[in-house]
Design a protein around this motif. Structure first.
Motif, PDB file in Angstrom:
ATOM      1  N   THR A 267       0.827  -1.211   0.000  1.00  0.00           N
ATOM      2  CA  THR A 267       0.000   0.000   0.000  1.00  0.00           C
ATOM      3  C   THR A 267       0.860   1.260   0.000  1.00  0.00           C
ATOM      4  O   THR A 267       0.569   2.237  -0.715  1.00  0.00           O
ATOM      5  N   ARG A 269       3.890   1.624  -1.161  1.00  0.00           N
ATOM      6  CA  ARG A 269       4.495   1.799  -2.482  1.00  0.00           C
ATOM      7  C   ARG A 269       3.473   2.283  -3.501  1.00  0.00           C
ATOM      8  O   ARG A 269       3.788   3.077  -4.394  1.00  0.00           O
ATOM      9  N   ALA A 270       2.237   1.808  -3.379  1.00  0.00           N
ATOM     10  CA  ALA A 270       1.183   2.229  -4.301  1.00  0.00           C
ATOM     11  C   ALA A 270       0.863   3.708  -4.153  1.00  0.00           C
ATOM     12  O   ALA A 270       0.400   4.357  -5.102  1.00  0.00           O
ATOM     13  N   LYS A 271       1.112   4.250  -2.961  1.00  0.00           N
ATOM     14  CA  LYS A 271       0.878   5.677  -2.738  1.00  0.00           C
ATOM     15  C   LYS A 271       1.985   6.551  -3.302  1.00  0.00           C
ATOM     16  O   LYS A 271       1.913   7.784  -3.227  1.00  0.00           O
ATOM     17  N   GLY A 272       3.033   5.927  -3.847  1.00  0.00           N
ATOM     18  CA  GLY A 272       4.106   6.689  -4.464  1.00  0.00           C
ATOM     19  C   GLY A 272       5.300   6.971  -3.570  1.00  0.00           C
ATOM     20  O   GLY A 272       6.174   7.761  -3.931  1.00  0.00           O
ATOM     21  N   LEU A 273       5.367   6.329  -2.411  1.00  0.00           N
ATOM     22  CA  LEU A 273       6.516   6.534  -1.529  1.00  0.00           C
ATOM     23  C   LEU A 273       7.772   5.912  -2.129  1.00  0.00           C
ATOM     24  O   LEU A 273       7.714   4.879  -2.804  1.00  0.00           O
ATOM     25  N   THR A 274       8.893   6.550  -1.876  1.00  0.00           N
ATOM     26  CA  THR A 274      10.161   6.023  -2.389  1.00  0.00           C
ATOM     27  C   THR A 274      10.572   4.784  -1.593  1.00  0.00           C
ATOM     28  O   THR A 274      10.028   4.504  -0.524  1.00  0.00           O
ATOM     29  N   GLN A 275      11.557   4.060  -2.164  1.00  0.00           N
ATOM     30  CA  GLN A 275      12.057   2.864  -1.475  1.00  0.00           C
ATOM     31  C   GLN A 275      12.599   3.208  -0.097  1.00  0.00           C
ATOM     32  O   GLN A 275      12.379   2.476   0.882  1.00  0.00           O
ATOM     33  N   GLN A 277      11.748   5.744   1.835  1.00  0.00           N
ATOM     34  CA  GLN A 277      10.644   6.094   2.733  1.00  0.00           C
ATOM     35  C   GLN A 277       9.904   4.849   3.224  1.00  0.00           C
ATOM     36  O   GLN A 277       9.497   4.781   4.386  1.00  0.00           O
TER      37      GLN A 277
END
Length: 370
Positions: A267, A269-275, A277
């Motif tokens: 979830t 990663r799906a929100k666009g967080l970097t690796q 983060q």
């Protein structure tokens, strides 16, 4: 929070009492004892020639004996191994010196009364207060244990995290080989190898083989003291780190792999967080809980048990060596005194571990548990 810490601190008292009680009575059933050691010395058959009996003096060990020493029960002198040919009057005097003339219950009660005031008595064979001996030896073991634990964690956690991120890569494979070697070979064998290679064994002599300081340490400058201390600590700490980082590295890797595959990571990663983060903002906090849980036991193990053979190999006069010599000589005051200190430190570190849990993950609330 305060009430939880207070309860845990109060629980230390019955825990210490239980551990000391169990060990006291187990020791009474063990073969041998201080009287046997002294008889062996009188007959010239002592196993440990460094043990010193200070005689039946009422000023030294006798004083400890009258205060209720931790020893085996008195009785017929024929039960002492090697007592044949020794005047029974001498044996009776030795028993009185060590306090063997008192019933076991009385000796145990007197010991508890002294321990309540942190009076651990005097060593049978060193004629010094046990607390002074422990305080003299403790800095050596603390130096080994603290530096080893810090280096093990500083090496294992980053390596374990990277192995989890690059699972199956060349880095993971090659570091796994190093981990297997470190886990398979005991630290004291690495210590012997380091002595042979770097401490004048068969090759070079770059490092000293005895003590924590050089002669004239007190007259060195501050920088000189730091360098000399590091010079003496390099080989012992290296041997202990090599033998101790493997299990923590694997624990960190497996913990991270378990967290990385959970739904909340997908979830995030799906929100666009970097690796970065995802790993250090979400995964790290959860994965580190199990690693932090093992910190107290790891420190206590390294501090008091893992360093024993290292202290012997590198001639470091620490608490581990003190406890080992006390066991060989049946020096009961030192045995029980070191046990008390070990247990107390372990229990306090366990409380520190729980508090660290809450710092890493504020969602954990021990106070709310039922």
């Amino acid at each position: 929070m305060f009430s939880y810490v207070l309860r845990r601190l109060l629980l230390i008292i019955p825990t210490l009492l239980g551990i000391v009680t169990v060990n006291f009575f187990i020791v009474q059933l063990a073969p041998g004892g201080p009287v046997d050691v002294v008889i062996a010395q009188l007959r010239g058959t002592a196993i440990d020639p460094t043990a010193r009996f200070t005689g039946g003096s009422n000023d030294t060990v006798g004083q400890q004996g009258r205060s209720g020493s931790e020893s085996q029960t008195s009785g017929d002198t024929s039960r002492y191994r090697g007592a044949r040919g020794v005047d029974p009057a001498i044996i009776k005097e030795i028993e009185k010196t060590f306090g063997f003339d008192k019933p076991i219950g009385e000796r145990f009660w007197l010991m508890l009364k002294r321990y309540a005031t942190l009076d651990f008595g005097r060593s049978y064979f060193r004629d010094r207060p046990v607390l002074d001996l422990v305080l003299d030896k403790l800095p050596v073991s603390i130096s080994l244990g603290l530096w080893t634990t810090l280096l093990v964690y500083f090496i294992s956690i980053p390596m374990g995290v990277r192995k989890a991120i690059q699972d199956g890569s060349k880095f993971d494979v090659w570091t796994s080989a190093a981990v297997i070697i470190g886990d398979a070979i005991p630290g004291f064998l690495f210590a012997v190898l380091l002595v042979v290679l770097f401490a004048g064994g068969s090759f070079v002599q770059w490092f000293p083989l005895r003590g924590l300081y050089s002669d004239g340490f007190a007259h060195m400058s501050l920088w000189g003291k730091i360098v000399d201390y590091a010079w003496h600590m390099t080989l012992p700490v290296t041997a202990m780190v090599i033998g101790g980082f493997a299990s923590l590295t694997l624990l960190t890797k497996n913990s991270f792999l378990d967290e990385i595959n959970k739904q909340y990571v997908v979830t995030a990663r799906a929100k666009g967080l970097t690796q970065s983060q995802v790993l250090y903002g979400h995964v790290f906090r959860n994965a580190m809980l199990i690693v932090i849980a093992g910190f107290p036991s790891a420190l206590v193990s390294i501090l008091f048990t893992g360093s024993l053979l290292i202290e012997i190999i590198f001639s470091l006069d620490g608490i581990g060596l003190l406890g080992w010599e006390a066991t060989l000589n049946r020096d009961y005051p030192v045995m029980f005194g070191t046990l008390f200190v070990f247990t107390l430190i372990g229990l306090v570190l366990k409380i520190v571990s729980d508090l660290t849990y809450m710092l890493v993950d504020p969602r954990i609330d021990f106070e709310a548990r039922r």
